[in-house]
Scaffold this motif. Structure first.
Motif, PDB file in Angstrom:
ATOM      1  N   LYS A  41     100.256  67.593  17.690  1.00 23.05           N
ATOM      2  CA  LYS A  41      99.282  66.964  18.599  1.00 23.05           C
ATOM      3  C   LYS A  41      99.283  67.647  19.970  1.00 23.05           C
ATOM      4  O   LYS A  41      98.238  67.723  20.630  1.00 23.05           O
ATOM      5  CB  LYS A  41      99.579  65.472  18.731  1.00 23.05           C
ATOM      6  N   GLU A  42     100.445  68.157  20.393  1.00 20.04           N
ATOM      7  CA  GLU A  42     100.495  68.902  21.647  1.00 20.04           C
ATOM      8  C   GLU A  42      99.669  70.183  21.532  1.00 20.04           C
ATOM      9  O   GLU A  42      98.953  70.569  22.462  1.00 20.04           O
ATOM     10  CB  GLU A  42     101.943  69.243  22.002  1.00 20.04           C
ATOM     11  N   ILE A  43      99.744  70.831  20.380  1.00 24.25           N
ATOM     12  CA  ILE A  43      98.929  72.020  20.136  1.00 24.25           C
ATOM     13  C   ILE A  43      97.454  71.672  20.176  1.00 24.25           C
ATOM     14  O   ILE A  43      96.647  72.366  20.813  1.00 24.25           O
ATOM     15  CB  ILE A  43      99.294  72.652  18.778  1.00 24.25           C
ATOM     16  N   LEU A  44      97.080  70.597  19.496  1.00 26.68           N
ATOM     17  CA  LEU A  44      95.660  70.221  19.444  1.00 26.68           C
ATOM     18  C   LEU A  44      95.125  69.847  20.823  1.00 26.68           C
ATOM     19  O   LEU A  44      93.956  70.109  21.136  1.00 26.68           O
ATOM     20  CB  LEU A  44      95.462  69.071  18.458  1.00 26.68           C
ATOM     21  N   ALA A  45      95.979  69.260  21.655  1.00 26.82           N
ATOM     22  CA  ALA A  45      95.545  68.950  23.018  1.00 26.82           C
ATOM     23  C   ALA A  45      95.237  70.236  23.771  1.00 26.82           C
ATOM     24  O   ALA A  45      94.243  70.326  24.513  1.00 26.82           O
ATOM     25  CB  ALA A  45      96.628  68.145  23.738  1.00 26.82           C
ATOM     26  N   ASP A  46      96.067  71.262  23.571  1.00 31.79           N
ATOM     27  CA  ASP A  46      95.833  72.540  24.233  1.00 31.79           C
ATOM     28  C   ASP A  46      94.587  73.223  23.672  1.00 31.79           C
ATOM     29  O   ASP A  46      93.771  73.767  24.434  1.00 31.79           O
ATOM     30  CB  ASP A  46      97.050  73.447  24.057  1.00 31.79           C
ATOM     31  N   VAL A  47      94.441  73.214  22.337  1.00 33.62           N
ATOM     32  CA  VAL A  47      93.256  73.808  21.715  1.00 33.62           C
ATOM     33  C   VAL A  47      91.991  73.154  22.261  1.00 33.62           C
ATOM     34  O   VAL A  47      91.016  73.836  22.612  1.00 33.62           O
ATOM     35  CB  VAL A  47      93.316  73.663  20.177  1.00 33.62           C
ATOM     36  N   THR A  48      92.009  71.839  22.344  1.00 32.96           N
ATOM     37  CA  THR A  48      90.840  71.105  22.840  1.00 32.96           C
ATOM     38  C   THR A  48      90.527  71.486  24.284  1.00 32.96           C
ATOM     39  O   THR A  48      89.360  71.678  24.657  1.00 32.96           O
ATOM     40  CB  THR A  48      91.089  69.591  22.732  1.00 32.96           C
ATOM     41  N   ALA A  49      91.584  71.621  25.095  1.00 33.93           N
ATOM     42  CA  ALA A  49      91.378  71.936  26.506  1.00 33.93           C
ATOM     43  C   ALA A  49      90.803  73.336  26.696  1.00 33.93           C
ATOM     44  O   ALA A  49      89.843  73.523  27.458  1.00 33.93           O
ATOM     45  CB  ALA A  49      92.698  71.789  27.263  1.00 33.93           C
ATOM     46  N   VAL A  50      91.360  74.339  25.999  1.00 30.31           N
ATOM     47  CA  VAL A  50      90.935  75.711  26.273  1.00 30.31           C
ATOM     48  C   VAL A  50      89.609  76.064  25.595  1.00 30.31           C
ATOM     49  O   VAL A  50      88.888  76.947  26.055  1.00 30.31           O
ATOM     50  CB  VAL A  50      92.017  76.733  25.865  1.00 30.31           C
ATOM     51  N   THR A  51      89.284  75.363  24.509  1.00 28.43           N
ATOM     52  CA  THR A  51      88.026  75.674  23.805  1.00 28.43           C
ATOM     53  C   THR A  51      86.885  74.770  24.232  1.00 28.43           C
ATOM     54  O   THR A  51      85.752  74.957  23.783  1.00 28.43           O
ATOM     55  CB  THR A  51      88.207  75.523  22.286  1.00 28.43           C
ATOM     56  N   GLY A  52      87.190  73.787  25.085  1.00 23.47           N
ATOM     57  CA  GLY A  52      86.160  72.831  25.439  1.00 23.47           C
ATOM     58  C   GLY A  52      85.838  71.893  24.286  1.00 23.47           C
ATOM     59  O   GLY A  52      84.762  71.284  24.237  1.00 23.47           O
ATOM     60  N   GLY A  53      86.769  71.769  23.342  1.00 24.26           N
ATOM     61  CA  GLY A  53      86.578  70.833  22.230  1.00 24.26           C
ATOM     62  C   GLY A  53      85.709  71.351  21.108  1.00 24.26           C
ATOM     63  O   GLY A  53      85.240  70.568  20.282  1.00 24.26           O
ATOM     64  N   ARG A  54      85.532  72.679  21.045  1.00 21.98           N
ATOM     65  CA  ARG A  54      84.666  73.230  19.987  1.00 21.98           C
ATOM     66  C   ARG A  54      85.248  74.511  19.416  1.00 21.98           C
ATOM     67  O   ARG A  54      85.591  75.451  20.144  1.00 21.98           O
ATOM     68  CB  ARG A  54      83.275  73.514  20.539  1.00 21.98           C
TER      69      ARG A  54
END
Length: 461
Positions: A41-54
């Protein structure tokens, strides 16, 4: 490369029109990892932040828990992302006849192996090295006993559900390379898996893989503490010294008697050469016992099944159109998959591009199967990567690998070869990068971003 532990998760950013083109390749952790859900979930939070959720693409290379468990452990977080496409190998296509056959065979064998391991544990053999190794291999598949009862099959279903009704793209090596409309600076090739059952089941080639140091397969290293450390090798031993191992005794040691036994030459021979299994004694000979040698074929069977699944990995080569540089994302491909790349050709703008040519231009290699011995070829693999700019990332956690009994993951001889080929530009997920004295390594260190969560490296177009 995210540094969550023993598992793969890579985020690729490619310059695109309007915004970057984002590709997430796998997301998982090996079964038994502490706080696995929190780490994912920590990874997904970072992925969401840097990709703008897409994400433009979610790539799922193959059905192993250490590559797909994130789709279960962070199901809500994945569903919250906007994902435009999911890419899988043709081996996951429910409409492909050979793929269906391979999946059904694998599932049947997995059920039998899981039942076999359960029966052995019930008979008090759970502590046997071979049984422990068998259970560790089954962890790659997760038969549904962890993560809220989910299995690798369930994880693939969750990955497909990220598309909200759309169908995944099932890549075949015969497909023409793709130039994404939003990212015309890159051309994407599918190198594998091969559409050949024999190639998928070819998981070893003595002359091509990096060999194990010492003895045996790293997945099934038995305890060797009872080997005679002094003097010449026992003339009675039927095996070479480098393959002698101790098997856990199944029979109780004879209790001392107050009455002197009658002379018994056979008993005396067995006592001297087979039954004295106490490793603390100078006379220890427990390594000669073969009580559980019959378990060996089960271990071999499990390894073959694990390797054949690795060989179904979707392997992508991302070619930077302007410079010709190549990013090689090999999943966990093993021998048959690698060898098949040498047969691949594609007509591109009046010329022919080949698999070996793409390897020769590789500047980034995601090392297969956490640096295992048969997931990177030598002369037909790493030694072809002669661009001079090669960088290698190894997604591995050595402490966790040893906890599982995989004592040569990553394989030292492979790590040595990678460092030589990359001029020491090798990243291992479980440790910070320390530059060597050569200028290439020091320049690489300056270009690298490393945090406790990830390594980030930028390739010049």
């Amino acid at each position: 490369m995210y540094r969550q532990g023993l598992g793969d998760c890579l985020l690729v950013r490619i310059p695109g029109q309007g915004r970057p083109f984002w590709m997430l390749v796998d997301c998982g952790l090996i079964l038994g990892t502490q706080n696995a859900a929190a780490k994912i979930k920590e990874i997904l939070a970072d992925v969401t932040a840097v990709t703008g959720g897409r994400l433009d693409v979610l790539v799922v290379t193959h059905e192993h828990w250490d590559h797909v468990s994130g789709f279960v452990l962070a199901e809500a977080e994945f569903k919250a992302l906007a994902i435009d496409a999911v890419w899988m190998a043709w081996t996951e296509d429910p409409k492909d006849k050979l793929a269906t056959q391979l999946r059904e065979e694998r599932e049947e064998k997995l059920r039998k192996l899981a039942a076999f391991a359960g029966n052995l544990s019930a008979r008090g053999l759970a502590g046997e090295p071979v049984v422990q190794g068998l259970s560790s291999v089954l962890d790659f598949f997760n038969m549904g006993f962890g993560a809220a009862g989910a299995s690798t099959k369930d994880a693939l279903v969750k990955a497909r559900e990220c598309l909200r009704g759309e169908k995944p793209v099932y890549w075949r090596p015969t497909d023409p390379p793709l130039v994404p409309p939003r990212a015309p600076c890159v051309r994407i090739y599918a190198l594998g898996p091969p559409q050949d059952e024999k190639a998928i089941k070819k998981t070893f080639a003595k002359s091509e893989v990096y060999h194990l140091g010492g003895t045996g397969n790293p997945l099934f290293q038995a305890d060797k503490r009872a080997m005679d450390p002094t003097g010449p090798w026992d003339a009675f031993c039927p095996f070479d010294q480098d393959v002698g191992v101790m098997l856990q005794p199944l029979l109780d040691r004879p209790q001392p008697s107050t009455v002197a036994p009658d002379p018994d030459p056979l008993r005396d021979f067995l006592e001297r050469h087979y039954l004295d299994a106490d490793p603390s004694l100078d006379t220890a000979r427990g390594w000669r016992r073969i009580d559980t040698a019959w378990l060996g074929p089960a271990a071999d069977f499990a390894l073959a099944l694990d390797s054949a699944t690795n060989n179904t990995s979707l392997v992508l080569a991302l070619e930077l159109v302007e410079s010709g540089k190549v990013i090689l994302l090999a999943g966990d491909a093993q021998v048959g998959n690698w060898l098949s790349w040498h047969e691949r050709t594609w007509p591109i703008e009046g010329r022919t591009v080949t698999g070996p040519e793409l390897m020769a231009r590789t500047v980034f290699y995601k090392v297969g199967h956490h640096g295992s011995h048969n997931a990177t070829l030598q002369a037909k693999g790493l030694e072809l990567m002669t661009s001079g700019d090669l960088v290698a990332f190894i997604p591995v956690d050595e402490a966790m690998a040893r906890q599982k009994g995989w004592n040569q993951m990553p394989l030292p001889s492979l790590v040595k070869a990678l460092k030589a080929q990359t001029q020491n530009r090798v990243l291992q997920a479980d440790r910070d990068f320390e530059a060597s004295s050569n200028p290439e390594s020091q320049a690489f260190a300056r270009s690298l971003v490393q945090t406790p969560l990830y390594f980030e490296y930028t390739i010049q177009m």
